[in-house]
Design an enzyme around this catalytic site. Structure first.
Site, PDB file in Angstrom:
ATOM      1  N   ASP A  49      -2.292   2.600  -3.483  1.00  0.00           N
ATOM      2  CA  ASP A  49      -1.883   3.285  -2.256  1.00  0.00           C
ATOM      3  C   ASP A  49      -1.462   4.725  -2.562  1.00  0.00           C
ATOM      4  OD1 ASP A  49      -0.372   4.081   0.166  1.00  0.00           O
ATOM      5  OD2 ASP A  49      -0.581   1.975   0.697  1.00  0.00           O
ATOM      6  N   SER A  90      -1.677   4.130   5.978  1.00  0.00           N
ATOM      7  CA  SER A  90      -2.090   2.940   5.232  1.00  0.00           C
ATOM      8  C   SER A  90      -2.585   1.834   6.147  1.00  0.00           C
ATOM      9  CB  SER A  90      -0.924   2.420   4.384  1.00  0.00           C
ATOM     10  OG  SER A  90      -0.582   3.346   3.385  1.00  0.00           O
ATOM     11  N   THR A 143      -0.683  -2.422   4.015  1.00  0.00           N
ATOM     12  CA  THR A 143      -1.954  -2.724   3.346  1.00  0.00           C
ATOM     13  C   THR A 143      -2.235  -4.217   3.257  1.00  0.00           C
ATOM     14  OG1 THR A 143      -1.825  -0.648   2.112  1.00  0.00           O
ATOM     15  CG2 THR A 143      -3.325  -2.337   1.274  1.00  0.00           C
ATOM     16  N   ASP A 269       2.209   5.611  -3.631  1.00  0.00           N
ATOM     17  CA  ASP A 269       2.390   6.335  -2.371  1.00  0.00           C
ATOM     18  C   ASP A 269       3.839   6.729  -2.151  1.00  0.00           C
ATOM     19  OD1 ASP A 269       1.376   7.081   0.403  1.00  0.00           O
ATOM     20  OD2 ASP A 269       2.863   5.563   0.943  1.00  0.00           O
ATOM     21  N   HIS A 273       5.421  10.429  -1.620  1.00  0.00           N
ATOM     22  CA  HIS A 273       6.194  10.814  -0.439  1.00  0.00           C
ATOM     23  C   HIS A 273       7.501  11.495  -0.859  1.00  0.00           C
ATOM     24  CE1 HIS A 273       4.009   9.396   3.057  1.00  0.00           C
ATOM     25  NE2 HIS A 273       3.823   8.204   2.516  1.00  0.00           N
ATOM     26  N   ASP A 311      -6.315   4.011  -0.157  1.00  0.00           N
ATOM     27  CA  ASP A 311      -6.474   4.184   1.288  1.00  0.00           C
ATOM     28  C   ASP A 311      -6.483   5.660   1.666  1.00  0.00           C
ATOM     29  OD1 ASP A 311      -3.863   4.407   0.413  1.00  0.00           O
ATOM     30  OD2 ASP A 311      -3.037   2.990   1.854  1.00  0.00           O
ATOM     31  N   HIS A 312      -5.746   6.486   0.890  1.00  0.00           N
ATOM     32  CA  HIS A 312      -5.608   7.920   1.160  1.00  0.00           C
ATOM     33  C   HIS A 312      -4.903   8.567  -0.021  1.00  0.00           C
ATOM     34  CE1 HIS A 312      -1.390   7.006   1.745  1.00  0.00           C
ATOM     35  NE2 HIS A 312      -1.741   6.055   2.604  1.00  0.00           N
ATOM     36  N   HIS A 337       0.748  12.306   3.866  1.00  0.00           N
ATOM     37  CA  HIS A 337      -0.600  12.051   3.380  1.00  0.00           C
ATOM     38  C   HIS A 337      -1.471  13.285   3.582  1.00  0.00           C
ATOM     39  CE1 HIS A 337       0.149   7.551   4.559  1.00  0.00           C
ATOM     40  NE2 HIS A 337       0.905   7.953   3.548  1.00  0.00           N
TER      41      HIS A 337
END
Length: 391
Positions: A49, A90, A143, A269, A273, A311-312, A337
């Site tokens: 992620d 996500s 997810t 992820d 962040h 996912d990104h 993101h």
């Protein structure tokens, strides 16, 4: 006569060079590739992620320029945008993988009109395969939820936990104990309800995952934390182990049919962040160790397709000037993101279809094709989802 002798020697050298080139072009792996079955029996999807090329590069150059990902011979890129935004979240990103559709950010297993769409995991169960979900977040997080639940908002954690009862997923490992046994929206005890459906239900407070007895005669729900698991720097260490044991468990559960599993390194992820480059690297390396376990399994069986993607991207991460081997200097452009294209790695039978540039929804289609599921002209719907009004 001398001229004729030189011509013969030149001809033999040319033939030898030609044969050498053909051997080099085919590569030493050619016999292995030809021995692979046309279709895989098992499919392993690993999602890092928030993991873009910069996160991968930072992890690689913090680990003596080596990653398990390098063992995967096929590389492509997917376009991660969602139905309503160039920058996906996500929920919409995982729904694209799980259901093969673009949907709005925040949606879990539903289309843009909030209608539920069958997931590849649900389809795998219908076809008799064993199935599993492993995450370093709560198991009801965006997810993993997108592969098993159908709700309008990713924040509906307790509704997602109930949705997990509707499909007999063989293996569930992740955090979120509170959403199962101390619920706020109702008085249901999902521990008891899962047990009644034939699950072994246990958690971190009852037994350590590393010491637990894995019994393939029954489904398993193991909750690793009351809410979110620790980050890897704080001591979380179960992802590579759970990957190895989980794959062995599902192989026994799937028997002749095979299995499908999604494994998520969730907290890459979260570190991005927070713009915490050092933690992002540690999380990416932990995820790469899980990739290594999946590849070891696939290599030893020869019948398993392994796909690794994200996912990104998160944070707009960069490796700055001044970076050195094993001492990377990272920087970020955002706490959110970004819309960068995302790498896709593949290994095993039918891995070559993951080369090139394609939509994130194509990953679903390629996995379905690999598993031999009937081609769909349009997604199959399961009725309206729980939650908010239609957007």
């Amino acid at each position: 006569m001398l001229r004729r002798l030189l011509q013969q020697i030149s001809g033999k050298m040319l033939l030898l060079c030609s044969l050498s080139f053909l051997f080099w072009a085919c590569g030493s792996t050619a016999p292995v590739e030809s021995a692979l079955p046309e279709k895989p029996k098992n499919v392993i999807l690993l999602i890092g992620d928030g993991m873009g090329l910069s996160q991968i590069s930072a992890a690689m150059f913090s680990n003596n320029a080596k990653l398990n990902l390098e063992q995967m011979p096929v590389l492509g890129f997917h376009k991660s945008y969602s139905y309503d935004d160039l920058v996906t979240d996500s929920a919409a990103g995982a729904t694209a993988f799980a259901c093969g559709i673009k949907t709005f950010n925040g949606a879990i297993g539903v289309d843009k009109d909030t209608l539920g769409v069958k997931t590849i995991l649900e389809e795998a169960e219908e076809n008799g395969l064993a199935t599993g979900l492993i995450a370093t977040s709560t198991i009801v997080h965006a997810t993993p939820a997108a592969f098993i639940a159908h709700v309008v908002s990713r924040e509906q954690y307790e509704e997602i936990a109930v949705d997990m009862l509707k499909t007999p997923v063989d293996l569930l490992i992740g955090g979120g104990k509170k959403y199962f046994d101390r619920r706020e929206i109702d008085n249901r005890n999902l521990y008891e309800e899962f047990a009644q459906k034939g699950y072994k239900v246990t958690d971190y407070s009852q037994e350590d995952l590393h010491e637990m007895r894995w019994d393939p005669s029954e489904n398993l729900l193991y909750l690793t934390a009351d809410k979110h698991p620790l980050n890897v720097a704080a001591g979380r260490d179960y992802l590579p182990f759970a990957t190895r044991r989980g794959l062995e468990f599902l192989e026994k559960r799937g028997k002749d049919k095979g299995f499908f599993i999604m494994i998520e390194g969730s907290q890459i992820d979260w570190a991005c962040h927070a713009n915490d480059g050092k933690l992002a690297i540690k999380e990416a390396l932990d995820f790469d160790r899980a990739v290594g376990e999946a590849l070891n399994f696939a290599r030893s069986r020869g019948n398993t397709l392994v796909i690794v993607t994200a996912d990104h991207e998160c944070g707009g991460m960069a490796l700055n000037p001044g970076s050195k081997m094993n001492k990377v200097e990272t920087a970020f452009t955002t706490i959110n993101h970004t819309a960068s294209m995302i790498p896709v790695f593949a290994y095993g039978p039918m891995s070559k279809q993951f080369a090139g540039i394609f939509e994130n929804t194509s990953i679903n289609q390629k996995m379905r094709r690999a598993l031999g599921f009937v081609e769909q002209k349009s997604p199959s719907f399961q009725g309206s989802a729980k939650g908010q009004e239609k957007r």
